[in-house]
Motif scaffolding. Structure first.
Motif, short mmCIF file in Angstrom:
data_model
loop_
_atom_site.label_atom_id
_atom_site.label_comp_id
_atom_site.label_asym_id
_atom_site.label_seq_id
_atom_site.Cartn_x
_atom_site.Cartn_y
_atom_site.Cartn_z
N LEU A 1 58.50 49.88 17.30
CA LEU A 1 58.31 48.44 17.44
C LEU A 1 59.04 47.87 18.65
O LEU A 1 58.48 47.04 19.39
CB LEU A 1 58.81 47.76 16.16
N PHE A 2 60.28 48.30 18.88
CA PHE A 2 61.13 47.64 19.86
C PHE A 2 61.50 48.46 21.10
O PHE A 2 61.96 47.89 22.09
CB PHE A 2 62.45 47.21 19.19
N LEU A 3 61.34 49.78 21.03
CA LEU A 3 61.90 50.61 22.10
C LEU A 3 60.88 51.42 22.89
O LEU A 3 61.07 51.65 24.09
CB LEU A 3 62.94 51.58 21.51
N VAL A 4 59.83 51.90 22.24
CA VAL A 4 58.90 52.83 22.89
C VAL A 4 57.83 52.08 23.66
O VAL A 4 57.09 51.28 23.07
CB VAL A 4 58.25 53.76 21.85
N PRO A 5 57.72 52.31 24.97
CA PRO A 5 56.68 51.63 25.76
C PRO A 5 55.27 52.07 25.33
O PRO A 5 55.09 53.24 24.96
CB PRO A 5 56.97 52.08 27.19
N PRO A 6 54.29 51.18 25.41
CA PRO A 6 54.44 49.75 25.71
C PRO A 6 55.10 49.02 24.54
O PRO A 6 54.64 49.12 23.39
CB PRO A 6 53.00 49.28 25.90
N ILE A 7 56.18 48.33 24.80
CA ILE A 7 56.98 47.71 23.75
C ILE A 7 56.19 46.60 23.06
O ILE A 7 55.69 45.68 23.71
CB ILE A 7 58.30 47.16 24.32
N ALA A 8 56.07 46.73 21.74
CA ALA A 8 55.29 45.75 20.98
C ALA A 8 56.01 44.41 20.89
O ALA A 8 55.39 43.35 21.01
CB ALA A 8 55.01 46.29 19.58
N VAL A 9 57.32 44.47 20.66
CA VAL A 9 58.11 43.24 20.52
C VAL A 9 59.36 43.37 21.39
O VAL A 9 60.21 44.22 21.13
CB VAL A 9 58.53 43.00 19.06
N PRO A 10 59.50 42.54 22.42
CA PRO A 10 60.71 42.60 23.25
C PRO A 10 61.89 41.92 22.57
O PRO A 10 61.75 40.83 22.01
CB PRO A 10 60.31 41.84 24.53
N LEU A 11 63.02 42.58 22.59
CA LEU A 11 64.25 41.99 22.05
C LEU A 11 65.13 41.40 23.15
O LEU A 11 66.13 40.75 22.84
CB LEU A 11 65.04 43.03 21.24
N ASN A 12 64.77 41.62 24.39
CA ASN A 12 65.44 40.92 25.49
C ASN A 12 64.75 39.58 25.64
O ASN A 12 63.58 39.49 26.01
CB ASN A 12 65.35 41.74 26.77
N THR A 13 65.49 38.53 25.32
CA THR A 13 64.85 37.22 25.17
C THR A 13 64.38 36.62 26.48
O THR A 13 63.56 35.71 26.48
CB THR A 13 65.80 36.25 24.44
N GLY A 14 64.86 37.13 27.60
CA GLY A 14 64.31 36.70 28.88
C GLY A 14 62.83 37.02 28.98
O GLY A 14 62.06 36.27 29.58
N LEU A 15 62.40 38.14 28.38
CA LEU A 15 60.99 38.49 28.38
C LEU A 15 60.19 37.52 27.52
O LEU A 15 59.04 37.21 27.83
CB LEU A 15 60.81 39.93 27.87
N LEU A 16 60.81 37.04 26.44
CA LEU A 16 60.13 36.07 25.59
C LEU A 16 60.06 34.70 26.25
O LEU A 16 59.05 34.00 26.13
CB LEU A 16 60.86 35.95 24.25
N LEU A 17 61.13 34.30 26.93
CA LEU A 17 61.24 32.92 27.43
C LEU A 17 60.72 32.74 28.85
O LEU A 17 60.18 31.68 29.18
CB LEU A 17 62.70 32.47 27.36
N GLU A 18 60.90 33.75 29.70
CA GLU A 18 60.51 33.58 31.10
C GLU A 18 59.72 34.76 31.65
O GLU A 18 59.32 34.75 32.82
CB GLU A 18 61.75 33.33 31.97
N GLY A 19 59.48 35.76 30.79
CA GLY A 19 58.68 36.89 31.22
C GLY A 19 59.35 37.84 32.17
O GLY A 19 58.69 38.63 32.84
N THR A 20 60.69 37.80 32.24
CA THR A 20 61.41 38.68 33.15
C THR A 20 62.56 39.38 32.44
O THR A 20 63.12 38.87 31.47
CB THR A 20 61.99 37.90 34.35
N LEU A 21 62.91 40.54 32.97
CA LEU A 21 64.03 41.32 32.46
C LEU A 21 65.20 41.15 33.42
O LEU A 21 65.03 41.25 34.64
CB LEU A 21 63.63 42.78 32.34
N ALA A 22 66.39 40.90 32.87
CA ALA A 22 67.60 40.73 33.68
C ALA A 22 67.46 39.55 34.64
O ALA A 22 67.97 39.59 35.76
CB ALA A 22 67.93 42.01 34.44
N GLY A 23 66.80 38.49 34.17
CA GLY A 23 66.61 37.31 34.99
C GLY A 23 67.59 36.20 34.65
O GLY A 23 68.74 36.44 34.27
#
Length: 208
Positions: free
Chosen positions: A86-108
Motif C-alpha cells: 500500500l505505502f512502499l512498493v512502486p507505483p505507490i498506491a497511497v503516499p505517506l509523504n504529505t508533500g505529495l498529497l498537498l503539492e504533488g512534490t517530494l522533499a518540497g
C-alpha cells in the motif's frame, strides 16, 4: 464541541497522535494482522471514549479484514506485506509523504516547512523514523509531542499545536483518507487505514 483546554482531553488527544503515528509507520516484521490490530483497536476505542468520538468505522474495518484474511487462509501472514504493497512498493498506491498529497512534490515546501516547525519547537524525531519530515507518522508524533507539553501547561506548545493542525494536518487528513479509499478496490487492507484517517478527520472536526 470538545473543550480543548481540559487536561484529560488534551492528554487523550496526545495519545491519539502517538497511536496513529505508530499505525502509519511500518509494523514489525513477522506481525500478523491480529497482532498489529488488536492493541491498536483497544487503544483507539479507549481514546474514542475519552474524546466522545465514534470508533465504529475502525472497528468494522478491522473485523472485515480479519474475516477476509480468515477466508483466504492468510490470517497469520505478515501484515508488513500489506503495508508495503500500500505505502512502499512502486507505483505507490497511497503516499505517506504529505508533500505529495498537498503539492504533488517530494522533499518540497511542505517537507521544509515541517522541518522548520520541528526545529523551532526543539523536537527531534524518533530514530525509528527514517523518512522525510513531512511523513504522516512523523507529523503525528510531533503533534503528540506538542499536545503532551500543552497538557503540562505549556501555552506556547498549545498555540503551536493549533497552528500545526491548521497548516499541515487538517489539509492532508481528508486527502489521505480519499487516497486510501481509492486503493481499496485493488488493496483491501487499505480500508483499515482509510478508517484511521477518517477517525483523524472526525477528531479534527470535533476539536474545532
Amino acid at each position: 464541541m470538545i473543550d480543548p483546554t481540559g487536561v484529560e482531553v488534551v492528554v487523550a488527544q496526545a495519545d491519539a497522535c502517538w497511536v496513529l503515528a505508530r499505525a502509519f509507520t511500518p509494523p514489525p516484521a513477522g506481525w500478523s494482522f491480529a497482532t498489529w490490530s488488536e492493541p491498536l483497536l483497544a487503544d483507539m476505542e479507549s481514546i474514542s471514549d475519552a474524546l466522545s468520538l465514534d470508533a465504529d468505522r475502525l472497528r468494522a474495518s478491522v473485523a472485515a479484514e480479519c474475516a477476509r484474511r480468515a477466508t483466504l487462509g492468510c490470517a497469520q501472514e505478515d501484515w508488513l506485506i500489506d503495508y508495503s504493497a500500500l505505502f512502499l512498493v512502486p507505483p505507490i498506491a497511497v503516499p505517506l509523504n504529505t508533500g505529495l498529497l498537498l503539492e504533488g512534490t517530494l522533499a518540497g515546501t511542505v517537507a521544509q516547512q515541517a522541518l522548520q516547525c520541528y526545529a523551532r519547537a526543539g523536537y527531534t524525531p524518533s530514530p525509528t523514523f527514517r523518512d522525510l519530515p513531512d511523513h504522516v507518522g512523523m507529523q503525528l508524533e510531533f503533534l503528540g509531542h506538542l499536545l503532551e507539553r500543552a497538557a503540562a501547561g505549556d501555552a506556547a506548545a498549545a498555540d503551536d499545536a493549533d497552528a500545526f493542525i491548521q497548516h499541515f494536518v487538517a489539509p492532508w487528513a481528508p486527502l489521505l483518507r480519499q487516497a486510501c479509499e481509492r486503493a481499496q478496490a485493488r488493496l483491501p487492507a487499505a480500508a483499515v487505514y482509510a478508517a484511521l484517517a477518517y477517525w483523524l478527520e472526525c477528531w479534527l472536526q470535533a476539536r474545532g
